[in-house]
Design a protein around this motif. Structure first.
Motif, PDB file in Angstrom:
ATOM      1  N   MET A   1       0.859  -1.180   0.000  1.00 58.85           N
ATOM      2  CA  MET A   1       0.000   0.000   0.000  1.00 58.85           C
ATOM      3  C   MET A   1       0.900   1.237   0.000  1.00 58.85           C
ATOM      4  O   MET A   1       1.733   1.409   0.867  1.00 58.85           O
TER       5      MET A   1
ATOM      6  N   ASP B   1      -9.208   5.474  12.806  1.00 54.27           N
ATOM      7  CA  ASP B   1     -10.190   4.542  12.253  1.00 54.27           C
ATOM      8  C   ASP B   1     -11.404   4.566  13.175  1.00 54.27           C
ATOM      9  O   ASP B   1     -11.338   4.117  14.315  1.00 54.27           O
TER      10      ASP B   1
ATOM     11  N   HIS C   1     -13.339   7.090   8.523  1.00 54.56           N
ATOM     12  CA  HIS C   1     -11.967   7.395   8.927  1.00 54.56           C
ATOM     13  C   HIS C   1     -11.810   8.907   9.005  1.00 54.56           C
ATOM     14  O   HIS C   1     -12.442   9.638   8.245  1.00 54.56           O
TER      15      HIS C   1
ATOM     16  N   THR D   1      -4.774   6.406   0.562  1.00 56.75           N
ATOM     17  CA  THR D   1      -3.501   5.714   0.801  1.00 56.75           C
ATOM     18  C   THR D   1      -2.831   5.292  -0.501  1.00 56.75           C
ATOM     19  O   THR D   1      -1.616   5.117  -0.536  1.00 56.75           O
ATOM     20  N   GLU D   2      -3.606   5.155  -1.564  1.00 58.00           N
ATOM     21  CA  GLU D   2      -3.048   4.779  -2.866  1.00 58.00           C
ATOM     22  C   GLU D   2      -2.714   6.004  -3.725  1.00 58.00           C
ATOM     23  O   GLU D   2      -2.375   5.868  -4.896  1.00 58.00           O
TER      24      GLU D   2
ATOM     25  N   THR E   1       1.665   5.282   0.368  1.00 58.38           N
ATOM     26  CA  THR E   1       1.148   6.295   1.284  1.00 58.38           C
ATOM     27  C   THR E   1       1.442   7.671   0.713  1.00 58.38           C
ATOM     28  O   THR E   1       2.386   7.836  -0.060  1.00 58.38           O
TER      29      THR E   1
ATOM     30  N   GLN F   1      -9.005   4.215   1.389  1.00 59.63           N
ATOM     31  CA  GLN F   1      -8.173   3.331   0.558  1.00 59.63           C
ATOM     32  C   GLN F   1      -7.586   4.117  -0.613  1.00 59.63           C
ATOM     33  O   GLN F   1      -6.404   4.024  -0.913  1.00 59.63           O
ATOM     34  N   ARG F   2      -8.417   4.932  -1.270  1.00 62.05           N
ATOM     35  CA  ARG F   2      -7.949   5.755  -2.390  1.00 62.05           C
ATOM     36  C   ARG F   2      -6.901   6.774  -1.919  1.00 62.05           C
ATOM     37  O   ARG F   2      -5.917   7.014  -2.606  1.00 62.05           O
TER      38      ARG F   2
ATOM     39  N   ALA G   1     -14.493   4.371   4.147  1.00 60.51           N
ATOM     40  CA  ALA G   1     -13.417   3.388   4.048  1.00 60.51           C
ATOM     41  C   ALA G   1     -12.873   3.310   2.622  1.00 60.51           C
ATOM     42  O   ALA G   1     -11.658   3.222   2.415  1.00 60.51           O
ATOM     43  N   GLY G   2     -13.752   3.369   1.633  1.00 55.80           N
ATOM     44  CA  GLY G   2     -13.311   3.328   0.237  1.00 55.80           C
ATOM     45  C   GLY G   2     -12.460   4.525  -0.139  1.00 55.80           C
ATOM     46  O   GLY G   2     -11.443   4.389  -0.834  1.00 55.80           O
TER      47      GLY G   2
END
Length: 103
Positions: A1, A12, A72, A44-45, A3, A41-42, A37-38
């Motif tokens: 992953m 969280d 989050h 962190t990417e 960052t 994720q984006r 949450a989605g």
């Protein structure tokens, strides 16, 4: 992953109900971002993501969770001098939230 290239603090919140208020206290100006949450994720990417919030010039800042689900909070220094010290408190949803009062 992957960052992001800037420093951040991650909270969280797990599953939360719509209407829950999240209070974030900071010791300096930083960005405060509430996201699903989605979208986390984006984030962190390093992809485009959506969030509620933005630059917090005062403290504490309160954000309302719009929909029930996994949430989050990110406190980050992007565009600022450094990462603020922060704390987070989840405030309970009032028992009668969303209900009409009897006349």
């Amino acid at each position: 992953m992957a960052t992001p290239s800037f420093r951040f603090t991650h909270y969280d919140l797990k599953a939360q109900r719509a209407g829950t208020v999240v209070e974030v206290t900071l010791n300096a100006v930083n960005n405060v971002r509430l996201m699903t949450a989605g979208n986390f994720q984006r984030f962190t990417e390093r992809l485009d993501f959506k969030y509620i919030g933005g630059v917090a010039r005062r403290s504490p800042i309160r954000l309302v969770i719009p929909d029930s689900g996994h949430w989050h909070v990110i406190v980050d220094m992007e565009g600022h001098h450094g990462l603020a010290e922060s704390s987070l408190m989840i405030m309970a949803v009032p028992a009668n939230a969303g209900q009409k009062q009897a006349s």
